[in-house]
Design an enzyme around this catalytic site. Structure first.
Site, PDB file in Angstrom:
ATOM      1  N   TRP A 163       0.804  -1.219   0.000  1.00 33.02           N
ATOM      2  CA  TRP A 163       0.000   0.000   0.000  1.00 33.02           C
ATOM      3  C   TRP A 163       0.836   1.268   0.000  1.00 33.02           C
ATOM      4  CZ3 TRP A 163       1.928   2.378   4.180  1.00 33.02           C
ATOM      5  CH2 TRP A 163       2.500   1.547   5.156  1.00 33.02           C
ATOM      6  N   GLU A 190      -5.507  -3.831  -0.681  1.00 32.02           N
ATOM      7  CA  GLU A 190      -6.886  -3.583  -0.248  1.00 32.02           C
ATOM      8  C   GLU A 190      -6.992  -2.280   0.544  1.00 32.02           C
ATOM      9  OE1 GLU A 190      -5.315  -6.588   0.094  1.00 32.02           O
ATOM     10  OE2 GLU A 190      -6.369  -7.382  -1.642  1.00 32.02           O
ATOM     11  N   GLY A 240       6.661  -6.502  -1.064  1.00 26.84           N
ATOM     12  CA  GLY A 240       6.029  -6.515   0.252  1.00 26.84           C
ATOM     13  C   GLY A 240       7.024  -6.914   1.324  1.00 26.84           C
ATOM     14  N   GLU A 262      10.669  -8.165  -4.168  1.00 26.93           N
ATOM     15  CA  GLU A 262      11.134  -6.835  -3.713  1.00 26.93           C
ATOM     16  C   GLU A 262      10.664  -6.689  -2.280  1.00 26.93           C
ATOM     17  OE1 GLU A 262      12.847  -4.750  -5.618  1.00 26.93           O
ATOM     18  OE2 GLU A 262      12.693  -5.941  -7.447  1.00 26.93           O
ATOM     19  N   CYS A 296      10.277   1.379   1.839  1.00 24.75           N
ATOM     20  CA  CYS A 296      11.167   0.216   2.017  1.00 24.75           C
ATOM     21  C   CYS A 296      12.629   0.640   2.115  1.00 24.75           C
ATOM     22  CB  CYS A 296      10.968  -0.771   0.874  1.00 24.75           C
ATOM     23  SG  CYS A 296      11.120   0.004  -0.744  1.00 24.75           S
ATOM     24  N   GLU A 393      12.461  -4.133  10.885  1.00 29.06           N
ATOM     25  CA  GLU A 393      12.148  -2.981  10.028  1.00 29.06           C
ATOM     26  C   GLU A 393      11.112  -2.095  10.729  1.00 29.06           C
ATOM     27  OE1 GLU A 393       9.967  -4.001   6.477  1.00 29.06           O
ATOM     28  OE2 GLU A 393      10.726  -2.258   5.404  1.00 29.06           O
TER      29      GLU A 393
HETATM   30  P1  NAD Z   1       2.785  -7.181   3.056  1.00 28.48           P
HETATM   31  O1  NAD Z   1       3.846  -8.183   2.762  1.00 28.48           O
HETATM   32  O2  NAD Z   1       1.925  -7.379   4.248  1.00 28.48           O
HETATM   33  O3  NAD Z   1       1.809  -6.999   1.812  1.00 28.48           O
HETATM   34  C1  NAD Z   1       2.264  -6.888   0.486  1.00 28.48           C
HETATM   35  C2  NAD Z   1       1.255  -7.528  -0.444  1.00 28.48           C
HETATM   36  O4  NAD Z   1       1.129  -8.893  -0.086  1.00 28.48           O
HETATM   37  C3  NAD Z   1      -0.144  -6.932  -0.355  1.00 28.48           C
HETATM   38  O5  NAD Z   1      -0.770  -7.014  -1.615  1.00 28.48           O
HETATM   39  C4  NAD Z   1      -0.809  -7.831   0.642  1.00 28.48           C
HETATM   40  O6  NAD Z   1      -2.212  -7.841   0.486  1.00 28.48           O
HETATM   41  C5  NAD Z   1      -0.208  -9.181   0.267  1.00 28.48           C
HETATM   42  N1  NAD Z   1      -0.218 -10.135   1.372  1.00 28.48           N
HETATM   43  C6  NAD Z   1      -0.249  -9.884   2.693  1.00 28.48           C
HETATM   44  N2  NAD Z   1      -0.284 -11.027   3.395  1.00 28.48           N
HETATM   45  C7  NAD Z   1      -0.261 -12.031   2.487  1.00 28.48           C
HETATM   46  C8  NAD Z   1      -0.264 -13.447   2.579  1.00 28.48           C
HETATM   47  N3  NAD Z   1      -0.299 -14.084   3.746  1.00 28.48           N
HETATM   48  N4  NAD Z   1      -0.221 -14.149   1.432  1.00 28.48           N
HETATM   49  C9  NAD Z   1      -0.177 -13.531   0.238  1.00 28.48           C
HETATM   50  N5  NAD Z   1      -0.168 -12.208   0.097  1.00 28.48           N
HETATM   51  C10 NAD Z   1      -0.202 -11.458   1.201  1.00 28.48           C
HETATM   52  O7  NAD Z   1       3.524  -5.781   3.120  1.00 28.48           O
HETATM   53  P2  NAD Z   1       2.895  -4.380   3.514  1.00 28.48           P
HETATM   54  O8  NAD Z   1       2.855  -4.259   5.004  1.00 28.48           O
HETATM   55  O9  NAD Z   1       1.672  -4.109   2.746  1.00 28.48           O
HETATM   56  O10 NAD Z   1       4.029  -3.411   2.918  1.00 28.48           O
HETATM   57  C11 NAD Z   1       5.133  -3.068   3.626  1.00 28.48           C
HETATM   58  C12 NAD Z   1       6.317  -3.960   3.295  1.00 28.48           C
HETATM   59  O11 NAD Z   1       6.603  -3.885   1.906  1.00 28.48           O
HETATM   60  C13 NAD Z   1       7.565  -3.486   4.009  1.00 28.48           C
HETATM   61  O12 NAD Z   1       8.278  -4.591   4.486  1.00 28.48           O
HETATM   62  C14 NAD Z   1       8.332  -2.790   2.896  1.00 28.48           C
HETATM   63  O13 NAD Z   1       9.701  -2.694   3.130  1.00 28.48           O
HETATM   64  C15 NAD Z   1       8.003  -3.626   1.721  1.00 28.48           C
HETATM   65  N6  NAD Z   1       8.239  -2.890   0.474  1.00 28.48           N
HETATM   66  C16 NAD Z   1       9.291  -3.244  -0.312  1.00 28.48           C
HETATM   67  C17 NAD Z   1       9.562  -2.516  -1.467  1.00 28.48           C
HETATM   68  C18 NAD Z   1      10.725  -2.877  -2.379  1.00 28.48           C
HETATM   69  O14 NAD Z   1      10.764  -2.386  -3.496  1.00 28.48           O
HETATM   70  N7  NAD Z   1      11.662  -3.681  -1.944  1.00 28.48           N
HETATM   71  C19 NAD Z   1       8.734  -1.458  -1.837  1.00 28.48           C
HETATM   72  C20 NAD Z   1       7.666  -1.125  -1.002  1.00 28.48           C
HETATM   73  C21 NAD Z   1       7.427  -1.860   0.152  1.00 28.48           C
END
Ligand code: NAD
Length: 491
Positions: A163, A190, A240, A262, A296, A393
């Site tokens: 998000w 979402e 994520g 990523e 991130c 983090e």
């Molecule tokens: P998240 O891993 O919870 O969610 C990322 C995506 O995965 C979302 O679409 C979410 O709905 C989905 N997701 C969540 N739980 C899931 C599951 N059990 N199974 C499958 N899909 C699932 O991450 P977040 O809290 O939304 O975002 C923050 C994280 O993203 C931080 O760790 C951040 O560092 C990382 N991030 C990395 C980059 C990069 O380019 N390396 C860029 C932006 C964010």
């Protein structure tokens, strides 16, 4: 039968916010809702309900992507690129409107949000030009043989994004996939569905054919399991957190599917004694509090040489205290709220843990009262090495600052964690800069500033921060298959 227009995102319960919808096979559809709200993190107002895809929606999306792929890969590259340029032009024209949607659902200041939409348009333009340069090559082989390498689109892609960059996150995947000639099923977040719908709208209106681009929301684990297992899907692109990334990488490995991950980071900053500490602090504050630290690559562990430590800390605290925190729609606001109560409370727990372990809270250190999920810009010193905030983090507006005496020690601390996304160094010495670049275990390095991502250069991590790159020529690699072709000319 409902037409596309009937089903298109329309005004939702909150004024000016579009009702989010799924986009499958060229049609907007309401999905099923289980009442999960989209919440404005600055006011806690409910903006809309999130539509969720069930198994039937996902099956339709995958089948549409399979058909869309066969169509799109054969569209002449000039035509593909013209459509994507038109979509980028629509995004630019609507940047203010889309930026407003983003600020309401994600919280970042309107200027940041609008800028992100413009950057997403630039990214699309750059990628679609790069798609025109997905060259193969001819290898010398002899008069009777042509030995060549060709690069072709990998196939339908499944993408999942977080998000924190509601425009940049989805557009990284969509731009790369469509520019390479792939189709895509993307599950955007979402929490922030409005921006993704608005971007998809631009691509639809620009003429991306039905089935090529499919947007869903859903129960994340269900969606990812369905999409990754589907035989039609040939590549998995995830951005994520590390725990979810590991899980999805495992699902992809089980069906031998290539993936790009990523993931999160915990970026070290090394400020050397030959640096102007006030200038370095000003730059670090700008980078640290962008998007309330929910980036991130956010600088999140500050190692400052003892000779300049106190001046750096004083300048950092003064700048943090002067930040205007508030609703991102208000003029002059520099930092908005955090995305939700869960993230705000997670940050507060890390700060409380550090304080309990003996850290000094020089400013902030608490949620801000009133509606909205605001957290005060926070600066910590004297944080014991074992405190969780130095290992997990933080993903929030918190800066732990530690002194160091020699560079070996600082580099050892910087590289001690399993993360390897971004790292920052401040020095006037070319030798020291060179050493930092050489020794930082990270995929994204900035010297003397906090650099952001750009379309023309690759971004991505090492170690547990993941694999694969986004941006630059490397950004299309995962979306292309390299074929060796050996052709006997006279037989
Ligand atoms: P998240 O891993 O919870 O969610 C990322 C995506 O995965 C979302 O679409 C979410 O709905 C989905 N997701 C969540 N739980 C899931 C599951 N059990 N199974 C499958 N899909 C699932 O991450 P977040 O809290 O939304 O975002 C923050 C994280 O993203 C931080 O760790 C951040 O560092 C990382 N991030 C990395 C980059 C990069 O380019 N390396 C860029 C932006 C964010």
């Amino acid at each position: 039968m409902t037409t596309t227009e009937d089903r298109a995102p329309v005004r939702g319960p909150a004024d000016g916010y579009p009702r989010p919808a799924l986009y499958i096979d060229g049609e907007w559809t309401a999905g099923s809702t289980r009442g999960e709200p989209v919440i404005d993190p600055a006011t806690e107002e409910v903006l809309a309900e999130v539509p969720l895809a069930d198994a039937a929606h996902l099956e339709r999306a995958v089948a549409a992507a399979a058909r869309g792929f066969r169509l799109w890969r054969d569209v002449p590259v000039d035509r593909r690129s013209a459509i994507l340029h038109d979509a980028a032009a629509l995004m630019r024209a609507r940047a203010g409107e889309i930026g407003r949607i983003m600020t309401r659902e994600e919280g970042k200041p309107l200027r940041e949000a609008t800028g992100e939409v413009m950057r997403a348009a630039t990214l699309l333009e750059w990628d679609c030009e790069e798609g025109r340069r997905a060259y193969g090559r001819i290898i010398p082989a002899g008069r009777d043989q042509r030995l060549s390498v060709s690069r072709v689109p990998v196939g339908p892609v499944a993408a999942l994004v977080p998000w924190n960059f509601p425009a940049g996150g989805p557009m990284r995947k969509i731009a790369a996939a469509l520019s390479a000639g792939c189709s895509i099923v993307i599950k955007a977040s979402e929490e922030v569905p409005g921006t993704a719908c608005a971007l998809v709208r631009c691509l639809e209106e620009a003429g991306v054919p039905a089935g090529v681009l499919n947007l869903v929301f859903g129960v994340p684990a269900e969606v990812s399991e369905h999409l990754i297992a589907a035989p039609e899907i040939r590549f998995v692109a995830f951005t994520g957190s590390i725990p979810v990334g590991k899980r999805l990488a495992g699902l992809a490995a089980a069906v031998m599917k290539p993936a790009a991950m990523e993931l999160g980071g915990h970026a070290p900053v090394i400020v050397c004694e030959d640096t102007d500490p006030e200038a370095a602090a000003a730059e670090c504050v700008r980078g640290k509090f962008a998007n309330a630290g929910q980036v991130c690559t956010s600088p999140s562990r500050f190692l400052v040489h003892e000779a300049v430590h106190d001046r750096f800390v004083a300048a950092f605290v003064a700048a943090a205290e002067s930040m205007k925190v508030g609703n991102g729609l208000e003029d002059g606001v520099q930092m908005g709220p955090m995305i939700g109560a869960r993230r705000r409370d997670a940050v507060d727990r890390l700060v409380a843990g550090a304080r309990d372990a003996g850290a000094d809270v020089l400013t902030g250190g608490h949620p801000i009262d009133g509606p909205g999920f605001f957290y005060a810009p926070t600066v910590l010193t004297g944080v014991p090495a074992g405190a969780a905030i130095l290992h997990e983090e933080p993903f929030g507006p918190v800066a732990p600052i530690m002194p160091f005496t020699d560079l070996d020690e600082a580099l050892a601390i910087a590289n001690a964690l399993p993360y390897g996304l971004a790292a920052y160094g401040f020095t006037r010495s070319a030798d020291v800069a060179d050493r930092l670049v050489h020794e930082f275990e990270a995929g994204i390095l900035s010297i003397n500033h906090v650099g952001g991502s750009v379309p023309q250069a690759p971004s991505g991590g090492v170690k547990e921060s993941g694999y694969g790159r986004e941006g630059g020529p490397e950004g299309l690699d995962g979306y292309l298959v390299t074929k060796r072709v050996s052709h006997r000319l006279r037989g």
